[in-house]
Design a protein around this motif. Structure first.
Motif, PDB file in Angstrom:
ATOM      1  N   THR A 154     -21.767  59.421 -28.795  1.00  0.00           N
ATOM      2  CA  THR A 154     -22.779  60.456 -28.597  1.00  0.00           C
ATOM      3  C   THR A 154     -22.927  61.351 -29.823  1.00  0.00           C
ATOM      4  OG1 THR A 154     -22.194  60.477 -26.279  1.00  0.00           O
ATOM      5  CG2 THR A 154     -23.563  62.278 -27.050  1.00  0.00           C
ATOM      6  N   PHE A 155     -21.786  61.806 -30.364  1.00  0.00           N
ATOM      7  CA  PHE A 155     -21.863  62.774 -31.459  1.00  0.00           C
ATOM      8  C   PHE A 155     -21.789  62.119 -32.833  1.00  0.00           C
ATOM      9  CE2 PHE A 155     -20.187  65.211 -27.848  1.00  0.00           C
ATOM     10  CZ  PHE A 155     -21.203  66.140 -27.739  1.00  0.00           C
TER      11      PHE A 155
ATOM     12  N   LEU B  26     -24.015  64.594 -21.660  1.00  0.00           N
ATOM     13  CA  LEU B  26     -23.626  64.029 -22.948  1.00  0.00           C
ATOM     14  C   LEU B  26     -24.744  63.136 -23.483  1.00  0.00           C
ATOM     15  CD1 LEU B  26     -20.880  64.436 -24.331  1.00  0.00           C
ATOM     16  CD2 LEU B  26     -20.187  62.231 -23.473  1.00  0.00           C
ATOM     17  N   LEU B  27     -25.331  62.316 -22.591  1.00  0.00           N
ATOM     18  CA  LEU B  27     -26.372  61.399 -23.034  1.00  0.00           C
ATOM     19  C   LEU B  27     -27.711  62.095 -23.175  1.00  0.00           C
ATOM     20  CD1 LEU B  27     -24.680  58.833 -20.960  1.00  0.00           C
ATOM     21  CD2 LEU B  27     -25.502  58.227 -23.232  1.00  0.00           C
ATOM     22  N   LEU B  29     -28.120  64.762 -24.718  1.00  0.00           N
ATOM     23  CA  LEU B  29     -28.173  65.359 -26.046  1.00  0.00           C
ATOM     24  C   LEU B  29     -28.904  64.482 -27.053  1.00  0.00           C
ATOM     25  CD1 LEU B  29     -24.510  66.692 -26.197  1.00  0.00           C
ATOM     26  CD2 LEU B  29     -26.580  68.059 -25.991  1.00  0.00           C
ATOM     27  N   THR B  30     -28.893  63.171 -26.814  1.00  0.00           N
ATOM     28  CA  THR B  30     -29.524  62.264 -27.769  1.00  0.00           C
ATOM     29  C   THR B  30     -30.443  61.293 -27.030  1.00  0.00           C
ATOM     30  OG1 THR B  30     -27.557  60.899 -27.560  1.00  0.00           O
ATOM     31  CG2 THR B  30     -27.699  62.286 -29.504  1.00  0.00           C
TER      32      THR B  30
END
Lengths: 295, 310
Positions: A154-155, B26-27, B29-30
């Protein structure tokens, strides 16, 4: 828990002296000495990397050379080169720097967070304990490696994100250990004395309790450092590790996997390097534990 | 007992909800990455936006979450964007494959580590004890990918005894299961051995064992009849927790040997931001974690009457 780990502390100076003394005792454990030797070897290699490494780790020289061959230009390659033309020995030497900087750093941040959480949960009790324990139960009930992969995908793969992922996933485990130790130590006389003196809660936790909990924590830190090195290696192996320009042992294995059929040496040597370093930390932990149990 | 199990189920549901929300966030975010993964790097911005809209990605976060939660609770796990089929169609066969690998691993690892652990703990400090302890430290120090590299170097490249991949392309083949199981055993048996050893060594120092030895019972009988029963309680818990470990332990091994199991699926789902597949895998992981922990705790109290439910 041994009695040896619990002495009334007169502060960090005395605790540090004691810690140094127990490292001196390591001489009595052969296993511990071998471990310390392996770790020391890699630390020296990492420090003197620019002097020892025959080539620059990202300099393309010759492709696909077997170990111990001399290239057309008269360059000698003790461990051969990989399919991108990089000298394997130099990359392993420089890779020791990467792993010996980032693994201890990640372990340290995990410890800082874990210790603060564990002290708070074990000493303050009440709702703080309930909330922190519940959070760590949730994180611990999730497979660690999956956690790392999700955080990194993700990051993005970067050094800082690896440190964050490791801190997030390992601090609950550290918190549990610290909490258990604190629950044992918080009823000691010297804690009561400090409370009577009117010391603040954080002073008692950090100055009175923490130094006395260090014995088991040092052993755990050595073991955990081994696990963190495995984790960084696994992430590198899965292609999610420290990004390319920096030489990374796990990454080397990942990049040479496709040609491992023809050139096993490209993956073999980084594997030996990482295993020997982890073995060093595990033997060191075993030696330290053996000594702390002795008296 | 019932209250205990009820509490655990409550905790499991709480964990599942928290984990699933966190994964969604979490997902979230992108979001753009999903479309890029599905449509390829050469798709236009417009195409990606159309795809995202068609698949409901522009709905507010909480609406999408509750949609998923409702579907999940009623057994509909959603569609996988990576495999373009319902999640359950890929999830169950993969899980079954990992179970086969897990059973093969445990069938060898448990007897091996219990025997070694008992042998080592029986006479603490003896030569047998020292050598078993050293071997188990060494094997746990080698990461799975490294032992996989070593083993394939010897058994596949050098001796040419076994196949280097475990894709099972032409149906199930037990020969292809040997290498992955071997790597898992090598990495994990040391830990269980050391735990068994510690437990055995502790039992051997107790009063009742001393009494048994002093009253002249043969040593073998002391170990078999008296010591083992108590020494094997702690390893039981450890072994149960290894089932949970295996779920993430298989990721590396399945990736290395291209075995089509749960670990490889989870890795692929994460790399492709396949949200519903990740959620389903994560729920399975939480379920296994809480279930094994609960069985371990119940089994422990059952085996050890000195401890009762608190």
């Amino acid at each position: 828990m041994t009695d040896r780990g619990i002495i009334p502390a007169s502060g960090y100076g005395a605790a540090l002296l004691r810690a140094l003394k127990s490292f001196g005792l390591l001489r009595e454990s052969r296993v511990g000495m071998i471990g310390a030797g392996l770790v020391l070897f890699w630390i020296i290699v990492a420090i003197f990397a620019p002097l020892i490494a025959p080539y620059h780790p990202t300099e393309q020289i010759e492709y696909d050379l077997l170990p111990g061959t001399t290239g057309p230009n008269g360059n000698f390659f003790l461990l051969g080169t990989d399919q991108r033309g990089l000298d394997i020995l130099s990359r392993i030497i420089w890779g020791s720097r990467t792993v010996l900087i980032w693994a201890p750093l990640a372990t340290l941040t995990a410890y800082v967070v874990g210790i603060v959480m564990g002290l708070a949960a074990g000493y303050l009790r009440g709702w703080v304990d309930d909330v922190l324990s519940r959070i760590s139960d949730i994180i611990l009930s999730f497979p660690v490696l999956v956690l790392y992969i999700l955080i990194i995908t993700t990051f993005g793969a970067s050094k800082i994100n690896i440190v964050i992922a490791i801190t997030f996933a390992s601090s609950p485990g550290i918190m549990r250990i610290v909490r258990g130790l604190v629950l044992d130590l918080r009823n000691r006389d010297y804690v009561a004395a400090a409370q009577t003196r009117g010391e603040s809660a954080w002073h008692i936790m950090l100055v009175e309790i923490l130094p006395n909990a260090r014995g088991p924590l040092i052993v755990d830190a050595c073991l955990r450092l081994g696990y963190v090195i495995i984790t960084i290696g696994v992430l590198g192996f899965l292609g999610l590790g420290i990004p390319p320009p920096d030489p990374d042992w796990g990454g080397m294995i990942n990049q040479s996997r496709q040609v491992a059929m023809e050139f096993p040496h490209m993956t073999l040597f980084p594997c030996i390097a990482i295993s020997s370093l982890i073995l060093g930390f595990n033997l060191l932990a075993d030696g330290l534990r053996e000594i702390s149990l002795r008296d | 007992m019932l209250i205990f199990v009820g509490k655990r189920i409550g905790f499991m549901i709480l964990t599942m909800v928290v984990v699933s929300i966190l994964l969604f966030l979490l997902l979230e975010l992108t979001p753009g990455n999903v479309a890029t993964k599905v449509l390829g790097p050469y798709s236009s911005e417009e195409q990606r936006n159309l795809w995202l809209e068609a698949h409901g990605y522009f709905e507010p976060f909480y609406i999408r979450y509750f949609d998923w939660l409702g579907n999940f609770a009623s057994g509909n796990f959603g569609d996988s964007v990576r495999f373009k089929v319902p999640v359950s169609e890929v999830l169950w066969p993969r899980l079954a494959n990992t179970a086969i690998l897990g059973i093969a691993t445990f069938a060898v690892m448990i007897p091996l580590s219990l025997i070694l652990g008992v042998l080592a703990g029986m006479r603490e400090g003896s030569k047998t004890d020292r050598s078993i302890s050293i071997v188990s430290i060494v094997t746990t120090s080698i990461p799975e990918f490294a032992s996989a590299v070593f083993i394939t170097a010897i058994l596949v490249f050098w001796l040419k005894l076994l196949p280097g991949t475990s894709t099972m392309t032409y149906g199930f083949d037990i020969v292809q299961l040997i290498l992955p199981a071997m790597v898992l055993i090598i990495y994990d048996f040391g830990y269980v051995t050391r735990m068994t050893r510690a437990s055995m060594a502790e039992v051997m120092t107790t009063q009742y064992i001393r009494t048994a030895v002093l009253k002249g019972l043969p040593y073998r009988r002391v170990v078999m009849r008296h010591a083992l029963r108590n020494a094997l309680i702690a390893p039981f818990t450890v072994i149960m927790l290894q089932i949970n470990w295996l779920l993430s332990g298989v990721i590396v091994v399945e990736f290395f040997f291209a075995y089509k199991g749960f670990g490889a699926l989870l890795l692929e789902a994460s790399l492709n931001k396949d949200i519903y597949l990740i959620e389903a895998c994560a729920m399975v992981a939480v379920l296994v974690a809480v279930a094994t922990q609960t069985i371990a705790d119940i089994g422990y109290t059952y085996l050890n009457p000195r401890i009762r439910f608190s």
